[in-house]
Design a protein around this motif. Structure first.
Motif, PDB file in Angstrom:
ATOM      1  N   ALA A 103      -9.570   5.379   6.154  1.00 27.97           N
ATOM      2  CA  ALA A 103      -9.531   5.113   4.721  1.00 27.97           C
ATOM      3  C   ALA A 103      -8.658   3.889   4.485  1.00 27.97           C
ATOM      4  N   ILE A 104      -8.634   3.405   3.252  1.00 27.15           N
ATOM      5  CA  ILE A 104      -7.792   2.247   2.960  1.00 27.15           C
ATOM      6  C   ILE A 104      -6.323   2.564   3.241  1.00 27.15           C
ATOM      7  N   GLU A 105      -5.936   3.841   3.147  1.00 25.75           N
ATOM      8  CA  GLU A 105      -4.549   4.211   3.473  1.00 25.75           C
ATOM      9  C   GLU A 105      -4.223   3.927   4.933  1.00 25.75           C
ATOM     10  N   SER A 106      -5.226   3.938   5.804  1.00 26.24           N
ATOM     11  CA  SER A 106      -4.994   3.560   7.200  1.00 26.24           C
ATOM     12  C   SER A 106      -4.581   2.095   7.277  1.00 26.24           C
ATOM     13  N   TRP A 107      -5.211   1.255   6.457  1.00 23.82           N
ATOM     14  CA  TRP A 107      -4.809  -0.155   6.408  1.00 23.82           C
ATOM     15  C   TRP A 107      -3.390  -0.279   5.863  1.00 23.82           C
ATOM     16  N   PHE A 108      -3.071   0.536   4.856  1.00 27.21           N
ATOM     17  CA  PHE A 108      -1.705   0.502   4.313  1.00 27.21           C
ATOM     18  C   PHE A 108      -0.695   0.910   5.386  1.00 27.21           C
ATOM     19  N   LEU A 109      -0.991   1.987   6.126  1.00 25.54           N
ATOM     20  CA  LEU A 109      -0.071   2.441   7.179  1.00 25.54           C
ATOM     21  C   LEU A 109       0.077   1.412   8.296  1.00 25.54           C
ATOM     22  N   ALA A 110      -0.931   0.578   8.475  1.00 17.28           N
ATOM     23  CA  ALA A 110      -0.878  -0.451   9.526  1.00 17.28           C
ATOM     24  C   ALA A 110      -0.039  -1.658   9.122  1.00 17.28           C
ATOM     25  N   ASP A 111       0.264  -1.802   7.840  1.00 16.32           N
ATOM     26  CA  ASP A 111       1.065  -2.944   7.376  1.00 16.32           C
ATOM     27  C   ASP A 111       2.547  -2.621   7.535  1.00 16.32           C
ATOM     28  N   SER A 112       3.029  -2.773   8.763  1.00 12.46           N
ATOM     29  CA  SER A 112       4.417  -2.437   9.097  1.00 12.46           C
ATOM     30  C   SER A 112       5.409  -3.246   8.281  1.00 12.46           C
ATOM     31  N   THR A 113       5.097  -4.501   8.006  1.00 16.05           N
ATOM     32  CA  THR A 113       6.011  -5.388   7.278  1.00 16.05           C
ATOM     33  C   THR A 113       6.257  -4.880   5.864  1.00 16.05           C
ATOM     34  N   THR A 114       5.189  -4.549   5.164  1.00 20.09           N
ATOM     35  CA  THR A 114       5.342  -4.089   3.782  1.00 20.09           C
ATOM     36  C   THR A 114       6.017  -2.730   3.719  1.00 20.09           C
ATOM     37  N   LEU A 115       5.663  -1.822   4.621  1.00 23.04           N
ATOM     38  CA  LEU A 115       6.279  -0.499   4.601  1.00 23.04           C
ATOM     39  C   LEU A 115       7.756  -0.571   4.987  1.00 23.04           C
ATOM     40  N   LYS A 156      -1.846  10.507  -7.228  1.00 24.69           N
ATOM     41  CA  LYS A 156      -2.937   9.609  -7.578  1.00 24.69           C
ATOM     42  C   LYS A 156      -2.970   8.425  -6.621  1.00 24.69           C
ATOM     43  N   ARG A 157      -4.118   8.186  -6.022  1.00 20.94           N
ATOM     44  CA  ARG A 157      -4.265   7.110  -5.026  1.00 20.94           C
ATOM     45  C   ARG A 157      -4.024   5.740  -5.643  1.00 20.94           C
ATOM     46  N   ASN A 158      -4.349   5.587  -6.927  1.00 24.22           N
ATOM     47  CA  ASN A 158      -4.154   4.289  -7.567  1.00 24.22           C
ATOM     48  C   ASN A 158      -2.693   3.871  -7.574  1.00 24.22           C
ATOM     49  N   ARG A 159      -1.800   4.822  -7.771  1.00 29.13           N
ATOM     50  CA  ARG A 159      -0.382   4.489  -7.871  1.00 29.13           C
ATOM     51  C   ARG A 159       0.181   4.015  -6.540  1.00 29.13           C
ATOM     52  N   HIS A 160      -0.233   4.672  -5.448  1.00 27.94           N
ATOM     53  CA  HIS A 160       0.287   4.215  -4.160  1.00 27.94           C
ATOM     54  C   HIS A 160      -0.272   2.833  -3.818  1.00 27.94           C
ATOM     55  N   ALA A 161      -1.519   2.561  -4.232  1.00 29.38           N
ATOM     56  CA  ALA A 161      -2.075   1.220  -4.022  1.00 29.38           C
ATOM     57  C   ALA A 161      -1.249   0.197  -4.789  1.00 29.38           C
ATOM     58  N   ASN A 162      -0.838   0.548  -6.020  1.00 23.62           N
ATOM     59  CA  ASN A 162       0.013  -0.353  -6.805  1.00 23.62           C
ATOM     60  C   ASN A 162       1.325  -0.642  -6.089  1.00 23.62           C
ATOM     61  N   ILE A 163       1.936   0.391  -5.519  1.00 24.76           N
ATOM     62  CA  ILE A 163       3.215   0.213  -4.812  1.00 24.76           C
ATOM     63  C   ILE A 163       3.027  -0.734  -3.634  1.00 24.76           C
ATOM     64  N   MET A 164       1.990  -0.513  -2.862  1.00 25.15           N
ATOM     65  CA  MET A 164       1.751  -1.368  -1.698  1.00 25.15           C
ATOM     66  C   MET A 164       1.491  -2.815  -2.113  1.00 25.15           C
ATOM     67  N   ILE A 165       0.644  -3.004  -3.084  1.00 24.59           N
ATOM     68  CA  ILE A 165       0.262  -4.359  -3.493  1.00 24.59           C
ATOM     69  C   ILE A 165       1.438  -5.073  -4.144  1.00 24.59           C
ATOM     70  N   ARG A 166       2.179  -4.363  -4.977  1.00 26.15           N
ATOM     71  CA  ARG A 166       3.354  -4.957  -5.632  1.00 26.15           C
ATOM     72  C   ARG A 166       4.393  -5.411  -4.601  1.00 26.15           C
ATOM     73  N   ASN A 167       4.445  -4.727  -3.473  1.00 25.56           N
ATOM     74  CA  ASN A 167       5.422  -5.068  -2.434  1.00 25.56           C
ATOM     75  C   ASN A 167       4.860  -5.983  -1.352  1.00 25.56           C
ATOM     76  N   GLY A 168       3.640  -6.479  -1.556  1.00 27.60           N
ATOM     77  CA  GLY A 168       3.126  -7.524  -0.673  1.00 27.60           C
ATOM     78  C   GLY A 168       2.130  -7.107   0.382  1.00 27.60           C
ATOM     79  N   PHE A 169       1.432  -5.966   0.177  1.00 27.59           N
ATOM     80  CA  PHE A 169       0.448  -5.558   1.176  1.00 27.59           C
ATOM     81  C   PHE A 169      -0.477  -6.719   1.529  1.00 27.59           C
ATOM     82  N   SER A 170      -0.693  -6.882   2.837  1.00 27.26           N
ATOM     83  CA  SER A 170      -1.586  -7.936   3.315  1.00 27.26           C
ATOM     84  C   SER A 170      -2.526  -7.367   4.369  1.00 27.26           C
ATOM     85  N   ILE A 171      -3.810  -7.621   4.187  1.00 29.45           N
ATOM     86  CA  ILE A 171      -4.783  -7.203   5.192  1.00 29.45           C
ATOM     87  C   ILE A 171      -4.517  -7.932   6.507  1.00 29.45           C
ATOM     88  N   GLN A 172      -3.901  -9.099   6.439  1.00 33.73           N
ATOM     89  CA  GLN A 172      -3.536  -9.820   7.662  1.00 33.73           C
ATOM     90  C   GLN A 172      -2.499  -9.030   8.450  1.00 33.73           C
TER      91      GLN A 172
END
Length: 197
Positions: A103-115, A156-172
């Protein structure tokens, strides 16, 4: 510039596609986003002809999109190939199917820098973001509980997406993770557009 549209499974994907970091990646690949639409009622409607999705597809084509990416979660499908083959084919040449495993949360968990930034840690690494037995969102919430002093995350999944994106989530960043090949594949498919056009 290559004009590209997006049809996505849900709101977290839309937020990701509309994020400033993703826009920078598109700019680097000389891609212009023509819009992003959410599939009504989620991933199941990707599996058969759907008038709403067909409408989105046609609107994006009318706007000048040369390619349209479909983004959805693999969830409990047996493999990514199966998930891709299950997506209804609106156009052989213009449609590109991308599956986040699981899921997209797997991509979020893979972004070590942002987390690491969110958790206020020097380093953070989730070893296998695409091989989670439970739902990735549930695991994602547990990581927030574990590393944020007991402070959990919204249901709510939308809120966690907001947290990740606000803190710089990058697919790179996710693609740089050694065990997140679906994020790497997505970037490769974007990077190849200008080569193939």
């Amino acid at each position: 510039m290559i004009n590209v549209g997006f049809i996505v499974e849900d709101k977290p994907y839309q937020k990701f596609i509309e994020s400033e970091n993703f826009k920078l990646i598109l700019k680097r690949f000389k891609i212009k986003a023509m819009g992003v639409y959410i599939a009504p009622d989620g991933r199941d409607n990707f599996r058969s002809l759907n008038e709403n999705i067909l409408g989105f597809f046609n609107v994006l084509i009318d706007k000048g999109a040369e390619y349209i990416y479909f983004l959805m979660d693999k969830e409990d499908d047996p493999c990514i190939t199966f998930s891709k083959q299950e997506i209804y084919n609106y156009d052989n040449e213009k449609q590109i199917n991308i599956i986040a495993a699981k899921a997209i949360e797997s991509w979020f968990l893979a972004d070590s820098t942002t987390l690491a930034k969110i958790f206020n840690l020097d380093n953070y690494q989730f070893d296998f973001p695409e091989n989670i037995k439970e739902k990735p969102f549930e695991k994602f919430k547990l990581e927030f509980v574990k590393y944020s002093g007991g402070r959990g995350i919204s249901k709510k999944r939308n809120r966690h997406a907001n947290i990740m994106i606000r803190n710089g989530f990058s697919i790179q960043n996710a693609a740089n993770h050694p065990n997140c090949p679906s994020a790497k594949y997505f970037l490769q498919k974007l990077s190849q557009l200008n080569i193939n056009s």
